[in-house]
Design a protein around this motif. Structure first.
Motif, PDB file in Angstrom:
ATOM      1  N   LEU A  15      83.202 -12.244 -31.230  1.00  0.00           N
ATOM      2  CA  LEU A  15      83.477 -10.906 -30.686  1.00  0.00           C
ATOM      3  C   LEU A  15      82.294 -10.399 -29.867  1.00  0.00           C
ATOM      4  O   LEU A  15      82.456  -9.835 -28.790  1.00  0.00           O
ATOM      5  CB  LEU A  15      83.762  -9.926 -31.825  1.00  0.00           C
ATOM      6  CG  LEU A  15      85.163  -9.977 -32.428  1.00  0.00           C
ATOM      7  CD1 LEU A  15      85.230  -9.137 -33.702  1.00  0.00           C
ATOM      8  CD2 LEU A  15      86.209  -9.470 -31.417  1.00  0.00           C
ATOM      9  N   MET A  16      81.091 -10.625 -30.375  1.00  0.00           N
ATOM     10  CA  MET A  16      79.888 -10.166 -29.673  1.00  0.00           C
ATOM     11  C   MET A  16      79.797 -10.836 -28.293  1.00  0.00           C
ATOM     12  O   MET A  16      79.477 -10.183 -27.309  1.00  0.00           O
ATOM     13  CB  MET A  16      78.644 -10.465 -30.494  1.00  0.00           C
ATOM     14  CG  MET A  16      78.552  -9.595 -31.728  1.00  0.00           C
ATOM     15  SD  MET A  16      76.854  -9.224 -32.081  1.00  0.00           S
ATOM     16  CE  MET A  16      76.943  -7.936 -33.265  1.00  0.00           C
ATOM     17  N   LYS A  17      80.098 -12.121 -28.260  1.00  0.00           N
ATOM     18  CA  LYS A  17      80.052 -12.864 -26.987  1.00  0.00           C
ATOM     19  C   LYS A  17      81.088 -12.313 -26.003  1.00  0.00           C
ATOM     20  O   LYS A  17      80.803 -12.084 -24.828  1.00  0.00           O
ATOM     21  CB  LYS A  17      80.330 -14.356 -27.264  1.00  0.00           C
ATOM     22  CG  LYS A  17      79.297 -15.263 -26.643  1.00  0.00           C
ATOM     23  CD  LYS A  17      79.411 -16.680 -27.120  1.00  0.00           C
ATOM     24  CE  LYS A  17      80.412 -17.429 -26.247  1.00  0.00           C
ATOM     25  NZ  LYS A  17      80.723 -18.758 -26.768  1.00  0.00           N
ATOM     26  N   GLU A  18      82.292 -12.080 -26.527  1.00  0.00           N
ATOM     27  CA  GLU A  18      83.376 -11.568 -25.677  1.00  0.00           C
ATOM     28  C   GLU A  18      83.072 -10.154 -25.175  1.00  0.00           C
ATOM     29  O   GLU A  18      83.360  -9.806 -24.026  1.00  0.00           O
ATOM     30  CB  GLU A  18      84.700 -11.565 -26.461  1.00  0.00           C
ATOM     31  CG  GLU A  18      85.358 -12.919 -26.535  1.00  0.00           C
ATOM     32  CD  GLU A  18      85.610 -13.522 -25.151  1.00  0.00           C
ATOM     33  OE1 GLU A  18      86.440 -12.998 -24.415  1.00  0.00           O
ATOM     34  OE2 GLU A  18      84.933 -14.512 -24.802  1.00  0.00           O
ATOM     35  N   ILE A  19      82.493  -9.335 -26.037  1.00  0.00           N
ATOM     36  CA  ILE A  19      82.133  -7.969 -25.638  1.00  0.00           C
ATOM     37  C   ILE A  19      81.080  -8.028 -24.521  1.00  0.00           C
ATOM     38  O   ILE A  19      81.183  -7.326 -23.511  1.00  0.00           O
ATOM     39  CB  ILE A  19      81.643  -7.139 -26.857  1.00  0.00           C
ATOM     40  CG1 ILE A  19      82.809  -6.872 -27.810  1.00  0.00           C
ATOM     41  CG2 ILE A  19      81.011  -5.817 -26.407  1.00  0.00           C
ATOM     42  CD1 ILE A  19      82.415  -6.299 -29.170  1.00  0.00           C
ATOM     43  N   GLU A  20      80.087  -8.895 -24.692  1.00  0.00           N
ATOM     44  CA  GLU A  20      79.046  -9.048 -23.659  1.00  0.00           C
ATOM     45  C   GLU A  20      79.677  -9.479 -22.329  1.00  0.00           C
ATOM     46  O   GLU A  20      79.317  -8.977 -21.263  1.00  0.00           O
ATOM     47  CB  GLU A  20      77.994 -10.083 -24.084  1.00  0.00           C
ATOM     48  CG  GLU A  20      77.081  -9.648 -25.211  1.00  0.00           C
ATOM     49  CD  GLU A  20      76.214  -8.435 -24.888  1.00  0.00           C
ATOM     50  OE1 GLU A  20      76.079  -8.072 -23.697  1.00  0.00           O
ATOM     51  OE2 GLU A  20      75.689  -7.828 -25.840  1.00  0.00           O
ATOM     52  N   ARG A  21      80.622 -10.403 -22.407  1.00  0.00           N
ATOM     53  CA  ARG A  21      81.277 -10.893 -21.184  1.00  0.00           C
ATOM     54  C   ARG A  21      82.049  -9.747 -20.493  1.00  0.00           C
ATOM     55  O   ARG A  21      81.904  -9.526 -19.287  1.00  0.00           O
ATOM     56  CB  ARG A  21      82.234 -12.044 -21.551  1.00  0.00           C
ATOM     57  CG  ARG A  21      82.919 -12.691 -20.363  1.00  0.00           C
ATOM     58  CD  ARG A  21      83.910 -13.758 -20.780  1.00  0.00           C
ATOM     59  NE  ARG A  21      85.031 -13.262 -21.566  1.00  0.00           N
ATOM     60  CZ  ARG A  21      86.071 -12.596 -21.058  1.00  0.00           C
ATOM     61  NH1 ARG A  21      86.127 -12.349 -19.783  1.00  0.00           N
ATOM     62  NH2 ARG A  21      87.055 -12.169 -21.846  1.00  0.00           N
ATOM     63  N   LEU A  22      82.817  -9.001 -21.287  1.00  0.00           N
ATOM     64  CA  LEU A  22      83.614  -7.906 -20.711  1.00  0.00           C
ATOM     65  C   LEU A  22      82.726  -6.815 -20.124  1.00  0.00           C
ATOM     66  O   LEU A  22      83.038  -6.210 -19.103  1.00  0.00           O
ATOM     67  CB  LEU A  22      84.542  -7.308 -21.777  1.00  0.00           C
ATOM     68  CG  LEU A  22      85.751  -8.160 -22.142  1.00  0.00           C
ATOM     69  CD1 LEU A  22      86.442  -7.611 -23.394  1.00  0.00           C
ATOM     70  CD2 LEU A  22      86.750  -8.212 -20.980  1.00  0.00           C
ATOM     71  N   LYS A  23      81.593  -6.573 -20.804  1.00  0.00           N
ATOM     72  CA  LYS A  23      80.653  -5.552 -20.319  1.00  0.00           C
ATOM     73  C   LYS A  23      80.167  -5.898 -18.913  1.00  0.00           C
ATOM     74  O   LYS A  23      80.129  -5.050 -18.023  1.00  0.00           O
ATOM     75  CB  LYS A  23      79.437  -5.471 -21.263  1.00  0.00           C
ATOM     76  CG  LYS A  23      79.523  -4.348 -22.234  1.00  0.00           C
ATOM     77  CD  LYS A  23      78.402  -4.221 -23.240  1.00  0.00           C
ATOM     78  CE  LYS A  23      77.185  -5.049 -23.141  1.00  0.00           C
ATOM     79  NZ  LYS A  23      76.295  -4.934 -24.316  1.00  0.00           N
ATOM     80  N   LYS A  24      79.810  -7.152 -18.723  1.00  0.00           N
ATOM     81  CA  LYS A  24      79.310  -7.604 -17.410  1.00  0.00           C
ATOM     82  C   LYS A  24      80.429  -7.542 -16.384  1.00  0.00           C
ATOM     83  O   LYS A  24      80.253  -7.003 -15.291  1.00  0.00           O
ATOM     84  CB  LYS A  24      78.793  -9.042 -17.509  1.00  0.00           C
ATOM     85  CG  LYS A  24      77.387  -9.083 -18.012  1.00  0.00           C
ATOM     86  CD  LYS A  24      76.698 -10.420 -17.672  1.00  0.00           C
ATOM     87  CE  LYS A  24      75.475 -10.572 -18.546  1.00  0.00           C
ATOM     88  NZ  LYS A  24      75.679 -11.431 -19.723  1.00  0.00           N
ATOM     89  N   GLU A  25      81.572  -8.097 -16.757  1.00  0.00           N
ATOM     90  CA  GLU A  25      82.717  -8.186 -15.831  1.00  0.00           C
ATOM     91  C   GLU A  25      83.127  -6.798 -15.346  1.00  0.00           C
ATOM     92  O   GLU A  25      83.487  -6.604 -14.192  1.00  0.00           O
ATOM     93  CB  GLU A  25      83.855  -8.855 -16.602  1.00  0.00           C
ATOM     94  CG  GLU A  25      85.086  -9.184 -15.807  1.00  0.00           C
ATOM     95  CD  GLU A  25      86.147  -9.751 -16.765  1.00  0.00           C
ATOM     96  OE1 GLU A  25      85.874 -10.766 -17.441  1.00  0.00           O
ATOM     97  OE2 GLU A  25      87.235  -9.145 -16.835  1.00  0.00           O
ATOM     98  N   LYS A  26      83.069  -5.796 -16.234  1.00  0.00           N
ATOM     99  CA  LYS A  26      83.592  -4.474 -15.891  1.00  0.00           C
ATOM    100  C   LYS A  26      82.495  -3.449 -15.597  1.00  0.00           C
ATOM    101  O   LYS A  26      82.785  -2.274 -15.452  1.00  0.00           O
ATOM    102  CB  LYS A  26      84.479  -3.972 -17.029  1.00  0.00           C
ATOM    103  CG  LYS A  26      85.612  -4.927 -17.340  1.00  0.00           C
ATOM    104  CD  LYS A  26      86.679  -4.296 -18.204  1.00  0.00           C
ATOM    105  CE  LYS A  26      87.820  -5.298 -18.393  1.00  0.00           C
ATOM    106  NZ  LYS A  26      89.103  -4.675 -18.657  1.00  0.00           N
ATOM    107  N   ASN A  27      81.254  -3.894 -15.540  1.00  0.00           N
ATOM    108  CA  ASN A  27      80.111  -2.983 -15.376  1.00  0.00           C
ATOM    109  C   ASN A  27      80.206  -1.813 -16.357  1.00  0.00           C
ATOM    110  O   ASN A  27      80.243  -0.645 -15.979  1.00  0.00           O
ATOM    111  CB  ASN A  27      80.011  -2.470 -13.929  1.00  0.00           C
ATOM    112  CG  ASN A  27      78.716  -1.692 -13.693  1.00  0.00           C
ATOM    113  OD1 ASN A  27      77.707  -1.911 -14.377  1.00  0.00           O
ATOM    114  ND2 ASN A  27      78.746  -0.745 -12.756  1.00  0.00           N
ATOM    115  N   ALA A  28      80.275  -2.178 -17.628  1.00  0.00           N
ATOM    116  CA  ALA A  28      80.414  -1.175 -18.694  1.00  0.00           C
ATOM    117  C   ALA A  28      79.136  -1.080 -19.506  1.00  0.00           C
ATOM    118  O   ALA A  28      78.359  -2.038 -19.589  1.00  0.00           O
ATOM    119  CB  ALA A  28      81.575  -1.565 -19.605  1.00  0.00           C
ATOM    120  N   ILE A  29      78.918   0.098 -20.082  1.00  0.00           N
ATOM    121  CA  ILE A  29      77.761   0.297 -20.958  1.00  0.00           C
ATOM    122  C   ILE A  29      78.272   0.826 -22.303  1.00  0.00           C
ATOM    123  O   ILE A  29      79.219   1.627 -22.335  1.00  0.00           O
ATOM    124  CB  ILE A  29      76.751   1.287 -20.301  1.00  0.00           C
ATOM    125  CG1 ILE A  29      75.479   1.408 -21.138  1.00  0.00           C
ATOM    126  CG2 ILE A  29      77.355   2.668 -20.091  1.00  0.00           C
ATOM    127  CD1 ILE A  29      74.381   2.229 -20.470  1.00  0.00           C
TER     128      ILE A  29
END
Ligand code: 13P
Length: 325
Positions: A15-29
């Motif tokens: 989950l942590m890996k996927e969250i990190e990936r989505l954060k980058k992909e969507k420019n999310a903080i």
């Protein structure tokens, strides 16, 4: 290690890996409050008290803010950054204190007290903020109240414990809304006295949302960040912590050589006092909300326009007083 535990650890890593990936992909903080679960604090890009979280939400250039706290924190982020998408992992993460004072209630209180300046704690809904002259958090409330002339007539909502604490330090006589946080109200004086006897060398750290009888036993009263900073700077090696126990994660991380003991609530055998609203946010829900871009916090644009003024006023006064940069 049991199979269950190793499965849970593997899922957590995934989950942590996927969250990190989505954060980058969507420019999310991800903005996390100190009362969040350990793993939510771990995955957060920024952890802070209410004031720091508001300031960060106003300054970030991310397109999406994931607010991990309770709903008023997400609303504050949306009010300060109306053009951004503000997501929360669980829309049920309410706040007993914010719920204790509706905009209708506050309007009545204002109508009954004409000529008063309205100061509200950040733990309020956007509608209540829209009726307010200046917002405060526990880290700047005393200084902001003191920045008003001594004879200023002030209404303070919604926390009576914080209000009484400010009155006692400033010599003001603010009229107080009769609300309280169910978690901070639950700490037991008797259990704290016993803990102090057991650990006479421990310093007591308490949040100003606690009752006066508990604050009287504290060595340091402050916001979550204020208590954390005190623990870091203090020569003491042991602390009894009288606030939501999520803060212990950061305290232990920052001071691995010191001992932190959570103060217990009066109604259970459990050693620590957790806010179940704060704990609703999980890694699973953060992942889902980033993936689906939902649930989203929305605030009526008219309310947003009114509510941003008292929040900006708080940030401005805090800057002028040197409380934030
Ligand atoms: P802090 O601003 O001290 O982090 O407090 C937030 C809060 O909600 C306390 O209940």
């Amino acid at each position: 290690m049991t199979v269950d535990k190793s499965n849970a650890d593997a899922r957590r890593q995934e989950l942590m890996k996927e969250i990190e990936r989505l954060k980058k992909e969507k420019n999310a903080i991800i903005l996390g409050h100190y009362y969040q679960r350990d793993e939510v604090q771990e995955i957060s890009d920024f952890i802070g008290d209410s004031l720091a979280l508001a300031q960060k939400a106003a300054q970030t250039d991310a397109d999406i803010i994931v607010s991990c706290g309770v709903n008023f924190m997400g609303e504050t982020a949306k009010i300060l950054s109306p053009g951004k998408k503000v997501l929360v992992p669980d829309l049920n993460a309410g706040c007993s204190l914010a719920d204790s004072c509706t905009a209708e209630d506050l309007q009545k209180f204002i109508d009954e007290n004409p000529g008063y300046t309205v100061i509200s704690y950040a733990n309020t809904t956007a509608d209540v903020k829209a009726l307010t002259d200046v917002i405060v958090t526990s880290s700047n409330a005393v200084q902001i109240v003191n920045s008003f002339p001594e004879d200023e007539k002030i209404l303070f909502s919604p926390d009576r414990n914080l209000g009484n604490y400010i009155n006692s330090l400033t010599g003001r006589n603010m009229r107080l809304w009769d609300g309280a946080c169910i978690i901070h109200e639950k700490f037991s004086v008797e259990k704290l006295v016993n803990l102090k006897k057991e650990h006479p060398d421990a310093k007591v750290l308490a949040h100003p949302e606690c009752k006066k009888s508990l604050l009287a036993l504290a060595d340091k009263i402050g916001s979550t960040k204020g208590l954390l900073d005190y623990a870091i700077q203090s020569d003491a090696k042991k602390f009894i912590v009288v606030t939501e126990s999520g803060i212990l994660y950061e305290m232990k991380k920052a001071c691995p050589d010191k001992e932190f003991i959570p103060a217990p609530p009066d109604d259970s055998t459990c050693a620590c006092n957790e806010c179940h609203f704060m704990r609703l946010n999980t890694l699973e829900k953060i992942y889902d909300c980033l993936k689906n871009e939902s649930p989203e916090i929305t605030v009526d644009p008219e309310i947003c326009e009114k509510a941003v003024r008292p929040i900006n006023r708080m940030l401005e006064i805090s800057k002028n007083l040197g409380l934030i940069k």
